[in-house]
Motif scaffolding. Structure first.
Motif: not given
Lengths: 297, 172, 791
Positions: C174-183, C316-320
């Motif tokens: 399982h892998r999770e990656v995040s940058e910034g604040d998606a919410e 584009i401001v956010a993506g998931e």
């Protein structure tokens, strides 16, 4: 399926090369139920590799000159059972009378298979999707079956019995296919739908029409890959015979065909799809045959 | 199993081989004669890799019994170039048009191209495509192969004697 | 254009169409592939494969088979070491879950015993005589079902590096990656668009089935001729499994009959063949049948839930992205795959806030492995479909929204996952979109609702990229370097030796051209030597579109160093400072000419220099270089696709294509175009045709009856040759050899997306699930007309 090895033939068998029909019939008679006749081999070897069919004796009939011919006799066409598709194709492209057969043969397998496979072999394998069958059916073709004890000729639509099953007895050999003469004012066409270029049909259709002006004197329709056997669409045919041709009537025939067929869902397509496209496939083929009957193409 | 003696010519040379009745031409060419240019791809007549010319006709050697080609004249990919080693024009065209990638389908394709051009000096692009449609290629998308065969057409166009060609889906 | 530094160079052979060096042997049938290798006293092998999707092997009796003279191996005869057939990740990120022959079969077709005999027929007979007792276990085929608490489990644990890793609910990783604040990002958006996309379990169908020949040597070593993308990884793994010193294992590089990723790993048949050969003490050949090959590997299928938040102006401001990947029975490279999928997603369009979540799940199916694009065609299909959906909602042109958001020059790129980051230094995105737009006739493209009649045409665009290798300024989770040797021969010709592989696309041809360019020796006198593991330094593998960019760079460096040695020798002969000397090719002489610019008479052929150096015992001008690229530039790609849909039959005809790539300097133009064309065909397969389904009762492939029932497109489905247009963006990659980047995998990455967009443009119906078969088209058309009538 995983236990299969398509690189080799596992079965061991005796092999005979008769030079005459008589000799072939004798060999068939002598060698019991586990002998198989081999012509082009494009069906039989595939079955032997994949479906565990293991004959103990193969009788190659490709070396019998009297079984390989194309003759016209009083307008009707006689084709020897071991005549290769490539030979039939060449004949049709010169003769130009049997458009449906021509189109069926062109769609049948790849070029290589047309140089190997025979008309008799295709009919003896009796696949529901055999491409030559609908075309031969709409010409009201007959097949000749011969055994050491005698011979019989029967209409092709009385010949198929089920999936890979026919009325041909184990000791009978198909020797000839006869196509009755093509009358003036007759036109025919064939088309099939597939996944890719060379492929077994999802569904196929042949139509032969005898046309007089705007009237369809008689109409023969046959469909492939929509039932256990390639079948004539009798109910639909009756709707059109002797009628003036109108789009609404052709549509009605298509709907009738769609209701008459008994398609299944398999790896190539779904029953629903086959039922749905049967209508448009028939219409496409009908109009092509109609135009040809009127000399418009 | 008892072996049968079969004799045939391959690329102009006569061979007499003892084969079992169930031996396939493909394996006899590859294993007994060492002509490995002809490839196995599926064994079921689906891919065209094993195509060879038997008495001038293209056939699938994976579905051909060796005993059934007794007395035949066979040409494999190894037999297309001339005795002095120079290439057939169709082979030259495959090189010039970048029609070769991994090269595994190439022998079968070249044999089919040769067969077509022998039958028809000036095939249309559609005829070319239909002639090789039974030969699968996973690398090229066929474009460069079709171009190579096109480039080998004789300059003078011969009249097509076929009036109704099968076309690709929808192309009526 | 966003501007780029275009360095113009005058090349003598790079960028020119030349005949490939292996062409003659391929076109005459004389090329020897693994399946063609024949050795004296060789035995033929066959593998006994499980007919069940999940079963414990209780007992195997080989007595009858052995009585026939066959050599047999069962799980009891082979090393128990758990291994991962792919050796590209660093050890601590390598999941190891398989053995040479397992005592539990986890998919139909898993090999559990093998035989070798004098002929294939005899091996086949012996194989049938092996008696196996199975204890059948319940199997699971759906990845979501597999993750439930009461689902059958494939593994209690696996090894991660050397650590035992328990497996829960069949989750392989399982892998999770995040940058910034998606919410926060989604809150800032004016429009949020979300959709689920699915792609099929495509079979590679490389034309050569996997094969291997192994010869045991008198010194206890082995020599191997395998189907492989990396001979060194094969050697290392065999050494570890069979406990043989690497110095006694020689793996030959053998031409490969297509790969598309299918041999990125050491194929499992290789270890089986080696085990047989060691036991038989004779050479053994094992060539998979087509049906075995179909049960050996497939593309990673994907289920992707994708969400974008955009501003009214299209920014584009956010993506998931959330993805579940059904990896089948073995974890070959799911962990790096998920990293890459996040990278493909992140590096297509700029997003200040993003989140990625990927889960790889075991099921009792054929194991999935890399296939051209490594998750990228799947991600690009989803992203490019959603881009068009957003554009339509915002009433923007699809090209405009792409131009507005693409990740380009000067921006950070991490296509190969979060640990492989570099800065983009060359970019042809804009050029390709604008030029392609003209070539396809974008301006005359109508909206779906304006189309009438039975046959409806549609044009779609999609873009993507792939990385060029996995190099980066810092070492990451992926190993990446190449080794090359270049030497000047005594007649002025040049040998180049490398373990790099050519899959058909012309990688080694490109290397020869780079070496020719760098040494100044004409291409006709530069040859790529046959390679094996004993004579070459390590090279990770030809994969990840790295052949030209990474392998080419190592060859270039070796050529440069060897050349500098040659110039030292020349300087002694010519009595000139070596730094002032240059070499230019003289095609007529077939020699490189060493010369001093502007000085008549101060010239000598490379051959004379090398020969003199030999006679005077100065030495050989030779260099071996191990080289790692510190960059990972994207090779961008764009497809415009035109289709024609028959609304009565649902059949889709491929009418026209414009395919463009930004590969930097293009080394082999004809072969590069060929890659784009091949990419179109395989991409069309993913889009319209290919998938493998399973019978839930037997666990067999429903298309398992050979390729009779697994179709790939043929010559007649491609557009007419005049309607397949390809071009190259005019860019120069400063970090690449002679300005080159990769092309390989990029070629098919955006094709499926462009098809889906073209079909939408034709019908006004969006297909989120591939392949878009005629059956699906007709079903959707029916629903669509019912819905319209309902209104």
């Amino acid at each position: 399926m995983i236990a299969v090895n398509t690189r080799i033939l596992r079965t061991e068998f005796k092999y005979f090369v008769p030079k005459t029909l008589r000799e072939a019939l004798k060999l068939i008679d002598q060698n019991g139920p586990n002998a198989r006749v081999i012509a082009g081999g494009t069906d039989l070897l595939v079955q032997m590799k994949q479906e565990g069919i293991s004959p103990d004796c193969l009788i190659n009939i490709m070396t019998i000159p009297e079984m390989n011919f194309i003759k016209t006799e009083k307008g009707s066409l006689r084709i020897g059972a071991t005549t290769k598709w490539s030979e039939i194709l060449e004949f049709c492209s010169r003769d130009r009378k049997h458009a449906a057969l021509y189109e069926a043969v062109r769609s049948l397998g790849k070029v290589q298979v047309r140089h190997m496979g025979t008309i008799g072999g295709n009919l003896c394998s009796a696949s529901p999707a055999a491409d030559s069958a609908p075309a031969l059916l709409v010409y009201n073709s007959q097949v000749k079956l011969v055994s050491a004890r005698g011979e019989r000729t029967l209409p092709l639509d009385k010949y198929f019995k089920g999936v890979n099953e026919t009325v041909r007895a184990a000791k009978e050999l198909m020797t000839e296919i006869r196509i009755p003469s093509i009358q003036n004012g007759m036109g025919s066409a064939f088309k099939k739908l597939t996944r890719v270029g060379t492929d077994i049909s999802k569904i196929s259709c042949a139509v032969a029409i005898l046309r007089k002006g705007k009237v369809c004197v008689s109409c023969q329709v046959a469909m492939g890959a929509v039932a256990p056997v390639p079948m004539k669409m009798r109910g639909a045919q009756e709707l059109m015979n002797g009628k003036k041709v109108e789009a609404s009537l052709v549509e009605e025939m298509g709907q009738r065909i769609s209701a008459e067929i008994k398609p299944i869902t398999d790896i190539r397509s779904t029953a629903e799809y086959r039922r749905q496209v049967a209508v448009v496939l028939f219409k496409d083929v009908f109009w092509k045959a109609w135009k040809r009957a009127g000399g418009e193409e | 199993m008892k072996k049968t003696e079969v004799s045939f010519t391959v690329n102009g040379e006569t061979y007499e081989v003892n084969v079992e009745t169930n031996a396939l031409l493909l394996n006899v060419l590859r294993d007994d004669l060492g002509l490995t240019g002809t490839k196995y791809g599926c064994g079921m007549g689906q891919c065209g890799l094993c195509t060879v010319l038997v008495n001038g006709e293209p056939v699938l050697s994976c579905l051909t019994l060796a005993v059934a080609v007794d007395g035949a004249d066979i040409v494999t990919i190894e037999g297309l170039s001339k005795p002095d080693g120079s290439l057939d024009p169709i082979q030259e065209a495959f090189l010039d048009q970048g029609a070769i990638q991994c090269g595994y389908c190439t022998p079968g394709m070249v044999i089919m191209a040769k067969d077509l051009l022998k039958r028809k000096a000036h095939p249309s692009e559609m005829e070319i495509r239909e002639h090789i449609e039974g030969n699968l290629c996973r690398c090229t998308g066929y474009v460069s192969i079709v171009k190579a065969i096109k480039s080998c057409r004789k300059k003078t166009s011969s009249k097509a004697h076929l009036s109704f060609h099968r076309k690709s889906p929808n192309q009526e | 254009m966003r501007g780029q530094s275009m360095e113009k160079k005058n090349f003598s052979t790079v960028g020119k169409t030349t005949r490939r060096k292996d062409g003659v042997s391929k076109v005459t049938g004389r090329e020897i592939f693994s399946s063609d290798v024949v050795l004296p006293h060789m035995l033929y092998a066959r593998v006994l494969r499980s007919p069940y999707p999940h079963a414990r092997v209780v007992s195997i009796s080989t007595a009858k088979a052995e009585a026939m003279g066959a050599v047999c191996i069962t799980p009891a005869d082979v090393p128990k070491l758990r291994y991962n057939e792919r050796q590209v990740s660093i050890p601590e990120k390598t999941y190891r879950d398989r053995t040479v022959l397992p005592d539990t079969a986890r998919h139909v077709g898993e090999g559990i015993a093998a035989v070798a005999a004098k002929t294939e027929a005899l091996a086949e007979k012996a194989l049938v005589q092996i008696a196996v007792k199975y204890e059948r276990l319940s199997a699971v085929f759906d990845p979501f079902e597999a993750m439930t608490a009461d689902a059958p489990t494939l593994y209690k644990d696996v090894l991660l590096g050397e650590v035992v890793l328990p497996i829960n609910r069949n989750i392989a990783c399982h892998r999770e990656v995040s940058e910034g604040d998606a919410e926060k990002g989604f809150q800032e958006a004016d429009l949020i668009v979300e959709n689920e996309f699915r792609t099929g379990r495509v079979y590679h169908q490389q034309m050569e089935t996997k094969a291997v020949v192994c010869r045991p040597e008198p010194d206890g070593g082995i020599t191997v001729w395998p189907t492989a993308q990396s001979i060194h990884n094969v050697r290392q793994l065999l050494g570890r499994i069979f406990k043989i010193p690497l110095s006694k294992i020689n793996v030959h590089r053998v031409p490969i009959g297509g790969s598309f990723g299918s041999s990125i790993q050491m194929n499992t048949c290789i270890a089986i063949c080696v085990a047989l050969a060691l036991k038989a003490r004779k050479p053994v050949k094992l060539v998979l049948t087509r049906e075995e090959d179909m049960y050996d590997h497939c593309k990673y299928p994907s289920i992707i839930r994708l969400k974008y938040g955009v501003k009214r102006d299209g920014t584009i401001v956010a993506g998931e992205m959330k993805t579940v990947v059904d990896i089948g029975a073995h974890n070959i490279q799911a962990y790096p795959l998920l990293g890459c999928m996040s990278g493909w997603f992140v590096s297509l369009y700029r997003m200040p806030h993003l989140r990625f979540e990927g889960t790889a799940v075991y099921t009792n199916k054929v194991p999935a492995c890399a296939m051209q694009g490594y998750g990228n065609p799947q991600v690009s299909f989803a992203v490019e479909s959603l881009m068009d959906i957003i554009a339509e909602k915002l009433n923007m042109d699809p090209i405009e929204i792409r131009l507005k958001n693409y990740v380009g020059l000067g921006e950070t790129f991490w296509g190969q996952g979060p640990t492989v980051r570099s800065v983009i230094r060359s970019c042809g995105v804009e050029e390709m979109l604008l030029k392609g737009k003209d070539m396809i006739g974008w301006e005359s493209r109508k909206k779906p609702e304006e189309k009438r009649g039975r046959l409806r045409r549609g044009i779609g665009v999609a873009r993507s990229f792939h990385t060029s290798g996995t190099g980066a300024p810092m070492p990451g989770e992926v190993i990446d370097y190449s080794t090359a040797m270049v030497k000047f021969n005594e007649d002025g010709s040049v040998d180049c030796l490398t373990a790099l592989m050519c899959h058909g696309g012309g990688t080694l041809e490109a290397l020869a051209k780079i070496v020719s360019e760098e040494t100044g020796v004409p291409l006709s006198k530069v040859e790529i030597s046959p390679a094996d593991t004993r004579s070459t330094g390590y090279d990770v593998c030809t994969h990840a579109t790295r052949g030209v960019y990474c392998g080419g760079a190592s060859a270039q460096r070796a050529a440069k160093e060897a050349k500098s040695k040659l110039l030292q020798f020349a300087s002694r002969i010519l009595e000139v400072n070596p730094d002032a000397l240059k070499i230019r090719p003289d095609e007529e002489l077939g020699q490189g000419i060493v010369y001093l610019e502007g000085a008549k008479g101060k010239a000598i052929t490379v051959g004379e220099v090398a020969k003199t150096a030999q006679i005077k015992s100065w030495g050989t001008a030779i260099s071996v270089v191990s080289h790692r690229q510190v960059n990972c530039p994207p090779c961008f790609v764009t497809n415009f696709i035109e289709v024609e849909v028959d609304t009565e039959t649902g059949q889709i005809r491929f009418v026209k294509a414009v395919a463009a790539v930004d590969a930097g300097t293009v080394i082999n133009p004809d072969l590069a175009a060929g890659q784009l064309e091949g990419g179109l065909c395989r991409g069309m397969g993913l889009a319209l045709l290919e998938d493998t389904e399973y019978d839930p009762k037997s666990g067999e492939l429903t298309c398992g009856r050979n390729i009779t029932d697994y179709k790939i497109f043929t010559s007649v489905e491609m557009p007419m040759t005049d309607d397949v247009l390809t071009f190259f963006a005019a860019t120069y990659e400063p970090s690449g050899p002679l300005g080159a980047k990769g092309i390989g995998e990029a070629a098919n990455n955006c094709t499926a997306g462009a098809f889906a967009n073209a079909v939408y443009n034709a019908l006004g119906i969006r297909f989120n699930e591939l392949p878009i078969t005629p059956e699906k088209v007709l079903t959707r058309l029916k629903e669509y007309s019912l819905r319209k009538r309902g209104k």
